[in-house]
Design a protein around this motif. Structure first.
Motif, short mmCIF file in Angstrom:
data_model
loop_
_atom_site.label_atom_id
_atom_site.label_comp_id
_atom_site.label_asym_id
_atom_site.label_seq_id
_atom_site.Cartn_x
_atom_site.Cartn_y
_atom_site.Cartn_z
N GLY A 77 0.81 -1.21 0.00
CA GLY A 77 0.00 0.00 0.00
C GLY A 77 0.84 1.26 0.00
N THR A 78 0.34 2.29 0.63
CA THR A 78 1.02 3.59 0.62
C THR A 78 1.60 3.98 1.97
OG1 THR A 78 -1.00 4.80 1.18
CG2 THR A 78 -0.59 4.40 -1.15
N GLY A 79 1.42 3.17 3.00
CA GLY A 79 1.81 3.56 4.35
C GLY A 79 3.30 3.51 4.62
N PHE B 231 8.92 -10.82 5.92
CA PHE B 231 7.47 -10.75 5.86
C PHE B 231 7.09 -9.68 4.87
CE2 PHE B 231 3.62 -8.47 7.06
CZ PHE B 231 2.68 -9.50 7.07
N GLY B 232 6.20 -10.01 3.93
CA GLY B 232 5.72 -9.03 2.97
C GLY B 232 4.21 -9.00 2.97
N ALA B 233 3.63 -7.81 2.84
CA ALA B 233 2.18 -7.65 2.83
C ALA B 233 1.75 -7.01 1.52
CB ALA B 233 1.71 -6.77 4.00
N SER B 234 0.73 -7.59 0.88
CA SER B 234 0.12 -7.03 -0.31
C SER B 234 1.17 -6.81 -1.42
CB SER B 234 -0.63 -5.74 0.04
OG SER B 234 -1.44 -5.31 -1.01
N SER B 235 1.33 -5.58 -1.91
CA SER B 235 2.35 -5.35 -2.94
C SER B 235 3.73 -5.68 -2.42
CB SER B 235 2.29 -3.91 -3.44
OG SER B 235 2.39 -2.99 -2.37
N GLY B 236 3.95 -5.49 -1.11
CA GLY B 236 5.24 -5.89 -0.52
C GLY B 236 5.46 -7.39 -0.59
N PHE C 278 0.62 5.18 -6.04
CA PHE C 278 0.24 3.78 -5.84
C PHE C 278 -0.73 3.31 -6.93
CE2 PHE C 278 -2.55 0.58 -3.85
CZ PHE C 278 -1.60 -0.40 -3.60
N VAL C 279 -1.78 4.07 -7.15
CA VAL C 279 -2.80 3.66 -8.12
C VAL C 279 -2.27 3.76 -9.55
CG1 VAL C 279 -5.11 4.15 -9.01
CG2 VAL C 279 -4.66 4.28 -6.57
N ARG D 2 1.01 3.75 -10.64
CA ARG D 2 2.21 3.02 -11.06
C ARG D 2 2.46 1.70 -10.33
NH1 ARG D 2 6.61 7.68 -11.16
NH2 ARG D 2 4.97 9.01 -10.33
N ILE D 3 2.11 1.61 -9.05
CA ILE D 3 2.34 0.35 -8.33
C ILE D 3 1.28 -0.68 -8.70
CG2 ILE D 3 2.47 -0.75 -6.06
CD1 ILE D 3 4.89 0.95 -6.71
N VAL D 4 0.02 -0.30 -8.63
CA VAL D 4 -1.06 -1.26 -8.90
C VAL D 4 -0.91 -1.92 -10.28
CG1 VAL D 4 -3.54 -1.47 -9.32
CG2 VAL D 4 -2.71 -0.35 -7.25
N PRO D 5 -0.77 -1.15 -11.37
CA PRO D 5 -0.67 -1.82 -12.68
C PRO D 5 0.56 -2.69 -12.83
CG PRO D 5 -0.36 0.56 -12.90
CD PRO D 5 -0.82 0.33 -11.52
N ALA D 6 1.69 -2.28 -12.25
CA ALA D 6 2.92 -3.07 -12.39
C ALA D 6 2.87 -4.34 -11.55
CB ALA D 6 4.13 -2.23 -11.98
N PHE D 7 2.36 -4.24 -10.34
CA PHE D 7 2.41 -5.38 -9.42
C PHE D 7 1.29 -6.37 -9.69
CE2 PHE D 7 5.58 -2.88 -7.64
CZ PHE D 7 6.19 -3.49 -6.56
N MET D 8 0.11 -5.90 -10.10
CA MET D 8 -0.99 -6.82 -10.34
C MET D 8 -0.92 -7.46 -11.72
SD MET D 8 -4.22 -5.12 -8.29
CE MET D 8 -5.30 -6.51 -8.64
#
Length: 294
Positions: free
Chosen positions: A33-35, A98-103, A198-199, A201-207
């Motif tokens: 995420g973005t946190g 430990f990785g969460a979501s995109s991490g 995030f929306v 550049r991260i979302v399209p690349a990671f998903m």
């Protein structure tokens, strides 16, 4: 407990902000995420009694700046950033991750490309939707998010994205009865600031990332797929469940949903603590009623 030791690390195309707490073997937390590091600060503090816990803001997020603010993002780059931190903080010694979501997506790539650096990976709801039988539907979702972002702006695009993540029959709005801890609520401004990146550049690349399933299966002895107890049926839950079944590892259920590490931090940390402790042949200790299941 004293505050974390803070540092910066130059990597290819970016400068990473990282934080280190505690003493003992290294545990690297890769936030989604973005946190950034702030999102897992509570988790890091809870685990720092047994491990040297490192976390960071992924490149382009919060305090980790890009040399080129317009640079496209790749999972491989983000995984290499994690590798560079491991090299800095635990040279020559495998670490728990430990990785969460995109991490968790970045962590899966780290495991497949640098397995000698990972003693155990717990990957919580990596949205690797390309492994799903209905992957074409999720490609169409990403296209709708992209088109909405360009035509209408951030918040309409976020609404389209959120609708695509929910399970059938769910309506918009937060789960009933969930109240964020004060420290999580205080991160709202930083989280909002990171949403366009995030929306966009991260979302399209990671998903759209396609993991090396044969490589992951060969390395499944040091991989635990995990998901939120309340996430069943939601899109980010499904790849973790599918991969756990394919690899025969069982799926580890954590308290809460996709963001359980911020909405249920104490319970989340306790289960992760038990999971990370060495046990027998190196597999995690049994996790009790909320633990591994299909």
């Amino acid at each position: 407990m004293t505050g974390p030791t803070v540092g910066t690390l130059r990597v290819d195309g970016a400068t990473l902000h990282y934080e280190v707490r505690g003493h003992g073997p290294l545990l690297l937390l890769i936030p989604g995420g973005t946190g950034g590091a702030a999102a897992v600060a509570g988790l890091a503090e809870a685990l720092a009694t047994e491990w040297t816990v490192a976390t960071y803001d992924p490149r382009g997020m919060s305090r980790s700046t890009l040399d080129d603010p317009g640079a496209e993002q790749t999972v491989a780059e983000h995984a290499d950033d994690a590798f560079r931190l491991l090299e800095l903080l635990s040279p020559g010694e495998p670490a728990r991750v430990f990785g969460a979501s995109s991490g968790a997506v970045a962590a899966l790539h780290l495991l497949t490309t640098r397995p000698e650096r990972v003693a155990l990976l717990v990957a919580h709801e990596p949205p690797v939707v390309e492994v799903l039988p209905d992957a074409a539907e999720h490609r169409a979702l990403l296209a709708r998010v992209r088109d909405t972002l360009h035509a209408q702006g951030l918040m309409p695009a976020m609404a389209v994205f959120a609708a695509g993540l929910r399970k059938a029959g769910d309506t918009a709005g937060p789960p009933a009865g969930v109240t964020l801890p004060p420290q999580a609520a205080a991160r709202a401004e930083r989280t909002m600031a990171g949403l366009p990146f995030f929306v966009g550049r991260i979302v399209p690349a990671f998903m759209s990332y396609v993991p090396d399933l044969h490589r992951l299966e060969a390395l499944s002895g040091r991989l635990l797929l995990a998901a939120g107890e309340d996430s069943r049926g939601e899109l980010p839950y499904r790849p973790a469940a599918l991969l756990a079944e394919r690899f025969g590892t069982g799926l580890l259920h954590f308290p809460g949903g996709h963001t359980g590490l911020t909405t249920r931090p104490a319970e989340f940390a306790e289960l992760l603590r038990r999971t990370l402790r060495p046990h027998g042949s190196g597999r995690p200790a049994p996790a009790g009623p909320a633990g591994a299941s299909r």
